[in-house]
Enzyme design. Structure first.
Site, short mmCIF file in Angstrom:
data_model
loop_
_atom_site.label_atom_id
_atom_site.label_comp_id
_atom_site.label_asym_id
_atom_site.label_seq_id
_atom_site.Cartn_x
_atom_site.Cartn_y
_atom_site.Cartn_z
N HIS A 140 75.85 76.12 66.68
CA HIS A 140 76.82 75.60 67.65
C HIS A 140 76.09 74.87 68.77
CE1 HIS A 140 80.36 78.45 66.45
NE2 HIS A 140 79.86 77.78 65.42
N GLU B 247 75.84 75.33 72.00
CA GLU B 247 75.06 76.12 72.96
C GLU B 247 73.68 76.47 72.40
OE1 GLU B 247 79.38 77.69 73.29
OE2 GLU B 247 78.14 76.58 71.86
N CYS C 237 82.01 81.08 71.85
CA CYS C 237 82.60 82.04 70.91
C CYS C 237 81.97 83.41 71.10
CB CYS C 237 82.43 81.55 69.48
SG CYS C 237 80.72 81.43 68.93
N CYS D 185 77.95 82.74 70.32
CA CYS D 185 77.24 81.95 71.32
C CYS D 185 77.12 82.69 72.65
CB CYS D 185 77.94 80.61 71.53
SG CYS D 185 77.85 79.53 70.09
N THR E 290 106.41 45.71 56.57
CA THR E 290 105.18 46.21 55.97
C THR E 290 104.83 45.55 54.65
OG1 THR E 290 106.37 47.99 54.84
CG2 THR E 290 105.54 48.46 57.05
N GLU F 170 98.94 58.08 55.08
CA GLU F 170 99.02 56.69 54.62
C GLU F 170 100.05 56.64 53.50
OE1 GLU F 170 95.57 54.38 53.93
OE2 GLU F 170 94.36 55.40 55.46
N LEU G 116 108.41 58.25 53.56
CA LEU G 116 107.76 59.46 54.05
C LEU G 116 107.59 59.41 55.56
CD1 LEU G 116 106.44 62.18 53.63
CD2 LEU G 116 104.30 61.01 53.07
#
Length: 376
Positions: A63, A65, A88, A97, A174, A305, A310
């Site tokens: 991570h 840190e 965390c 961390c 479109t 996409e 949709l």
């Protein structure tokens, strides 16, 4: 005396904000690589001098840190750690961390935002304070959340952040009436969309789009080290096993309501995962269960996409968080296909309201970012 104290607080706040901005810049370096983990950066500072910097580079690795502490070495003792997310406090694929910061004898921790993950969510802050570390937050919290919208939303609601990509002419069309749509927008816009694909957990499409255009739906930019999950909504299992989206590196998933065992077996032989979803009353699939399932699979950001149908269904279901619209300087006329399929609106009060948050030139086109607003 009061004024001097106020000036001191203001100076400290400005200093904290300056180093946190740098930590956010570092966090953004993981934009395409950390999924499903959040993008996090860390800067270690003492007496106005940066001792070490780090960011979370990819899931399963150190991570932010820990990377900053490694860069600083023994000099980290007594320093201030600027971290873009609460450290965390649990053991996952890497140790906590908080323990790394405590073990390095950090003197102060400034964090941008609390971590909404139930495994952390204040426990990291509590652990640092229990160890006697001065812990301050939230500093530039909005910027931290903006860098990780899907992670924050998934942890808080069980749903991912959903972006719908649309490409249209200036009159909001479109494709031509015969379906021809290559290319309404220019190559710069298509390359820009690739970067959105690269940062996403899932690229989601519909069977209609796959049958019409046979898109690959993969990431094609230099330096891409991760392919998002490619998923398609296919109510009746119409998509053929030979579809290009199944040829590419990385996983593919089909959501369907079909019980056709032979069709399912054909796709599974291609390595495609099949999941069953209930049919919606109006046709198609129930959409919210699909998104909740993807969130269970640790999907933070979904890039849609697909076509007007949709896009309209997601909008009507109030599942869209953000529209990314590439608007081309051309006109296709009134018989061309619409941007979003919606039921007829007979009064202006019924319109779907949006808020523009960005307008940016991308080559000859414009990229518009818009957020759907709640009904009045």
């Amino acid at each position: 005396m009061m004024d001097a104290r106020a000036d001191s607080v203001t100076a400290q706040d400005e200093c904290d904000a300056r180093y946190m901005r740098r930590a956010l810049e570092l966090a953004a370096r993981g934009l395409y690589t950390t999924d499903p983990n959040p993008r996090v950066g860390c800067v270690l500072v003492r007496d106005g001098r940066v001792l070490g910097e780090g960011w979370h580079e990819r899931a399963g690795e150190a991570h932010a840190e820990v990377n900053a502490l490694r860069a600083a070495g023994d000099a980290a003792q007594g320093a201030t750690a600027y971290v873009t997310l609460e450290p965390c406090s649990h053991t996952g694929r890497t140790p906590p961390c908080t323990q790394a910061l405590i073990g390095a004898r950090i003197g102060r921790v400034v964090y941008a935002s609390a971590d909404p993950n139930p495994l952390v969510n204040g426990a990291g802050i509590a652990a640092l304070r229990a160890a006697g570390i001065d812990t301050v937050g939230e500093v530039l919290a909005a910027e931290s959340r903006a860098l990780n919208p899907g992670y924050f939303k998934r942890m808080r609601t069980g749903l991912p952040w959903l972006r719908v990509k649309l490409g249209a002419s200036l009159d909001g069309r479109t494709a031509l009436a015969n379906g021809a749509s290559r290319w309404v927008t220019g190559p710069a816009a298509r390359q820009d969309a690739q970067r959105f694909r690269a940062r996403s957990s899932v690229v989601l499409s519909s069977s209609g789009t796959v049958l019409a255009d046979d898109p690959a739906l993969n990431v094609r930019i230099d330096g891409a080290t991760r392919q998002p999950l490619r998923a398609v909504l296919d109510t009746d299992l119409r998509v053929p096993p030979q579809a290009r989206m199944f040829d590419r590196e990385g996983p593919a998933l089909v959501f369907t309501a079909s019980t056709d065992a032979a069709r399912r077996a054909e796709l599974e032989r291609r390595g495609v995962r099949i999941e069953t979803v209930a049919r919606a009353a109006h046709g198609g699939l129930e959409l919210e269960p699909v998104l909740r399932r993807l969130a269970q699979l640790s999907a933070n950001e979904i890039w849609v996409e697909a076509g007007a149908r949709l896009a309209g269904a997601l909008l009507r279901a109030r599942l869209v968080d953000e529209f990314i619209v590439y608007l081309a300087p051309s006109l296709l006329g009134p018989t061309a296909r619409a941007l979003v399929e919606l039921p007829e609106i007979t009064q202006l009060e019924q319109r779907m309201r949006l808020e523009f948050t960005e307008c940016k030139p991308i080559g000859p086109d414009l990229r518009l970012t818009a957020l759907p607003l709640a009904p009045a």
